[in-house]
Enzyme design. Structure first.
Site, PDB file in Angstrom:
ATOM      1  N   CYS A 112     113.311  11.449 -17.364  1.00  0.00           N
ATOM      2  CA  CYS A 112     112.203  10.821 -18.101  1.00  0.00           C
ATOM      3  C   CYS A 112     111.759  11.643 -19.314  1.00  0.00           C
ATOM      4  CB  CYS A 112     111.019  10.589 -17.176  1.00  0.00           C
ATOM      5  SG  CYS A 112     111.447   9.567 -15.757  1.00  0.00           S
ATOM      6  N   HIS A 249     104.298   9.787 -21.282  1.00  0.00           N
ATOM      7  CA  HIS A 249     105.268   9.083 -20.441  1.00  0.00           C
ATOM      8  C   HIS A 249     104.511   8.175 -19.477  1.00  0.00           C
ATOM      9  CE1 HIS A 249     108.391   8.127 -17.699  1.00  0.00           C
ATOM     10  NE2 HIS A 249     108.094   9.041 -16.794  1.00  0.00           N
ATOM     11  N   ASN A 279     107.807   2.284 -15.069  1.00  0.00           N
ATOM     12  CA  ASN A 279     108.403   3.532 -15.558  1.00  0.00           C
ATOM     13  C   ASN A 279     109.830   3.247 -16.030  1.00  0.00           C
ATOM     14  OD1 ASN A 279     109.630   6.023 -15.843  1.00  0.00           O
ATOM     15  ND2 ASN A 279     108.776   6.894 -13.954  1.00  0.00           N
TER      16      ASN A 279
HETATM   17  C1  LIG Z   1     104.597   6.809  -5.483  1.00  0.00           C
HETATM   18  C2  LIG Z   1     103.096   6.865  -5.500  1.00  0.00           C
HETATM   19  C3  LIG Z   1     102.543   5.718  -6.329  1.00  0.00           C
HETATM   20  C4  LIG Z   1     102.592   6.716  -4.085  1.00  0.00           C
HETATM   21  O1  LIG Z   1     101.185   6.754  -4.064  1.00  0.00           O
HETATM   22  P1  LIG Z   1     100.422   7.620  -2.965  1.00  0.00           P
HETATM   23  O2  LIG Z   1      98.986   7.390  -3.146  1.00  0.00           O
HETATM   24  O3  LIG Z   1     100.928   9.037  -3.112  1.00  0.00           O
HETATM   25  O4  LIG Z   1     100.906   6.939  -1.652  1.00  0.00           O
HETATM   26  P2  LIG Z   1     101.686   7.588  -0.416  1.00  0.00           P
HETATM   27  O5  LIG Z   1     103.081   7.912  -0.801  1.00  0.00           O
HETATM   28  O6  LIG Z   1     100.838   8.689   0.123  1.00  0.00           O
HETATM   29  O7  LIG Z   1     101.695   6.373   0.573  1.00  0.00           O
HETATM   30  C5  LIG Z   1     100.509   5.856   1.091  1.00  0.00           C
HETATM   31  C6  LIG Z   1     100.851   4.694   1.987  1.00  0.00           C
HETATM   32  O8  LIG Z   1     101.229   3.568   1.176  1.00  0.00           O
HETATM   33  C7  LIG Z   1     102.486   3.061   1.645  1.00  0.00           C
HETATM   34  N1  LIG Z   1     103.227   2.514   0.524  1.00  0.00           N
HETATM   35  C8  LIG Z   1     104.127   3.147  -0.267  1.00  0.00           C
HETATM   36  N2  LIG Z   1     104.601   2.285  -1.185  1.00  0.00           N
HETATM   37  C9  LIG Z   1     103.987   1.105  -0.971  1.00  0.00           C
HETATM   38  C10 LIG Z   1     104.053  -0.151  -1.594  1.00  0.00           C
HETATM   39  N3  LIG Z   1     104.854  -0.389  -2.649  1.00  0.00           N
HETATM   40  N4  LIG Z   1     103.275  -1.150  -1.126  1.00  0.00           N
HETATM   41  C11 LIG Z   1     102.474  -0.969  -0.079  1.00  0.00           C
HETATM   42  N5  LIG Z   1     102.352   0.209   0.567  1.00  0.00           N
HETATM   43  C12 LIG Z   1     103.121   1.236   0.112  1.00  0.00           C
HETATM   44  C13 LIG Z   1     103.186   4.258   2.263  1.00  0.00           C
HETATM   45  O9  LIG Z   1     104.160   3.839   3.166  1.00  0.00           O
HETATM   46  C14 LIG Z   1     102.028   4.960   2.909  1.00  0.00           C
HETATM   47  O10 LIG Z   1     101.750   4.300   4.120  1.00  0.00           O
HETATM   48  P3  LIG Z   1     101.380   5.138   5.437  1.00  0.00           P
HETATM   49  O11 LIG Z   1     100.137   5.892   5.081  1.00  0.00           O
HETATM   50  O12 LIG Z   1     101.190   4.072   6.451  1.00  0.00           O
HETATM   51  O13 LIG Z   1     102.550   6.034   5.660  1.00  0.00           O
HETATM   52  C15 LIG Z   1     102.590   8.216  -6.075  1.00  0.00           C
HETATM   53  O14 LIG Z   1     102.863   9.251  -5.182  1.00  0.00           O
HETATM   54  C16 LIG Z   1     103.213   8.551  -7.395  1.00  0.00           C
HETATM   55  O15 LIG Z   1     103.013   7.867  -8.390  1.00  0.00           O
HETATM   56  N6  LIG Z   1     103.962   9.656  -7.455  1.00  0.00           N
HETATM   57  C17 LIG Z   1     104.629  10.050  -8.687  1.00  0.00           C
HETATM   58  C18 LIG Z   1     105.828   9.179  -8.895  1.00  0.00           C
HETATM   59  C19 LIG Z   1     106.403   9.305 -10.267  1.00  0.00           C
HETATM   60  O16 LIG Z   1     105.699   9.359 -11.237  1.00  0.00           O
HETATM   61  N7  LIG Z   1     107.736   9.311 -10.319  1.00  0.00           N
HETATM   62  C20 LIG Z   1     108.460   9.330 -11.529  1.00  0.00           C
HETATM   63  C21 LIG Z   1     108.362  10.620 -12.198  1.00  0.00           C
HETATM   64  S1  LIG Z   1     109.134  10.532 -13.758  1.00  0.00           S
END
Ligand SMILES: CC(C)(COP(=O)(O)OP(=O)(O)OC[C@H]1O[C@@H](n2cnc3c(N)ncnc32)[C@H](O)[C@@H]1OP(=O)(O)O)[C@@H](O)C(=O)NCCC(=O)NCCS
Length: 322
Positions: A112, A249, A279
């Site tokens: 990215c 980004h 993204n």
């Molecule tokens: C991926 C992201 C949005 C997840 O958000 P979060 O608040 O950290 O959520 P978590 O991973 O802790 O998951 C929380 C819950 O939501 C659930 N969940 C994950 N994706 C889901 C979706 N699409 N829909 C519904 N529920 C979802 C998980 O299973 C978890 O459930 P559980 O508590 O029963 O296990 C976040 O971590 C993020 O943006 N990270 C950076 C990713 C990024 O930028 N990547 C590219 C870099 S270039």
């Protein structure tokens, strides 16, 4: 002393749109979850188009906005993690499709952050005096690497391309570009290439999908994004108040929001379009800059920072007088 500037920008996304509701047919999710956790409402997805097609359309638009003859371009760099072929690269095929003969053209991969890496390279190559006009492109068909059964990742990514022509300038407009990396030995974000599984039967392993440890990547992103902006400000003796805009980004609205708060920069100054595209990896920054220009958010004379982070792990930022 040779100075450089942004001469023109362009972008292109494929027609097909996948809304958050559309994703409910593949995984258990909801518009409410995706929007509140990421700020994404929809993303674009290729059907028959290739990464080259996206790069080509964005490039035509950037060349037109630069108002230069395409034959005056003597350098093409394409940042991508989704090249159509291991080789030839997108850049060489783009050169042929644009009909520009015999110039330097190559791809780079810094995930990215790839577009900022390409900008740094092109900027330094122009400033060396060896090149006149560079076409730099971020182009991705990330939906080809998406695991549509994994709700942790499939809701995040989309396809698209952004392009920029950078040229020599009388004034110091591309003022500073920095990049960095920290090898992702903990495999927070990766997608493995297929390898030869069984030489005896010449069997190749299937294409892997994107794997991500979301919360860890979130922590990395919210640390490195403000740090990169702060480093740029400090190196150039500029305060955050002097900036007109930040074009970051587009990975997650919460990452942009938290970084802006940590930097004490008002959200009004942050350009965002993640709601429409998700993204798009290396395409995210140049699509955002192009839209900021075309919507008059970013105007000639404005001082802005563009900043990215991503797989690798990598990061980069640029201080630019547009
Ligand atoms: C991926 C992201 C949005 C997840 O958000 P979060 O608040 O950290 O959520 P978590 O991973 O802790 O998951 C929380 C819950 O939501 C659930 N969940 C994950 N994706 C889901 C979706 N699409 N829909 C519904 N529920 C979802 C998980 O299973 C978890 O459930 P559980 O508590 O029963 O296990 C976040 O971590 C993020 O943006 N990270 C950076 C990713 C990024 O930028 N990547 C590219 C870099 S270039």
């Amino acid at each position: 002393m040779i100075f450089t500037k942004i001469a023109g920008t362009g972008s292109y996304v494929p027609n097909k749109v996948l809304t958050n509701d559309d994703l409910k047919q593949f995984v258990e999710t909801s518009d409410e979850w995706i929007d509140s956790r990421t700020g994404i409402k929809e993303r674009h997805m290729v059907v028959n188009e290739t990464t080259l097609d996206l790069a080509y359309n964005a490039s035509l638009s950037a060349i037109e906005s630069a108002g230069i003859e395409k034959n005056s371009i003597d350098l093409i760099i394409v940042a991508t993690v989704t090249s159509d072929y291991a080789f030839p690269g997108v850049a060489q095929l783009l050169q042929a499709k644009l009909g520009i003969e015999g110039i330097t053209a190559f791809d780079i991969n810094a995930a990215c952050s790839g577009f900022v890496y390409a900008l740094q390279l092109a900027d330094k190559m122009l400033k060396s005096g060896a090149f006149q006009n560079a076409l730099i492109v971020g182009a991705e068909t990330l939906t080809r690497l998406t695991d549509w059964r994994d709700r942790n990742t499939c809701v995040l990514f989309g396809d698209g391309a952004g392009a920029m022509v950078i040229s020599k300038s009388d004034e110091n407009q591309i003022m500073d570009v920095i990049t960095g990396a920290q090898g992702d030995v903990d495999m927070l974000l990766y997608c493995k290439n297929p390898d030869l599984k069984d030489p005896e039967i010449n069997a190749i392993s299937p294409q892997d999908h994107i794997h991500m440890k979301g919360p860890e990547v979130f922590k990395f992103a919210t640390r490195i994004m403000p740090k990169t902006v702060s480093d740029l400000l400090q190196r150039n003796n500029i305060s955050a108040d002097d900036l007109d805009h930040v074009v970051a980004h587009q990975a997650n609205m919460r990452i942009i929001d938290k970084s802006a708060r940590d930097l004490n920069i008002s959200m009004d100054k942050m350009f965002t379009n993640i709601d429409k595209y998700g993204n798009t990896s290396a395409a995210s920054v140049p699509i955002a800059i192009d839209e900021a220009v075309r919507t008059n958010f970013l105007k000639r004379g404005d001082l802005f920072i563009t900043v990215a982070f991503g797989g690798g792990l990598t990061w980069g930022g640029a201080l630019i007088r547009y």
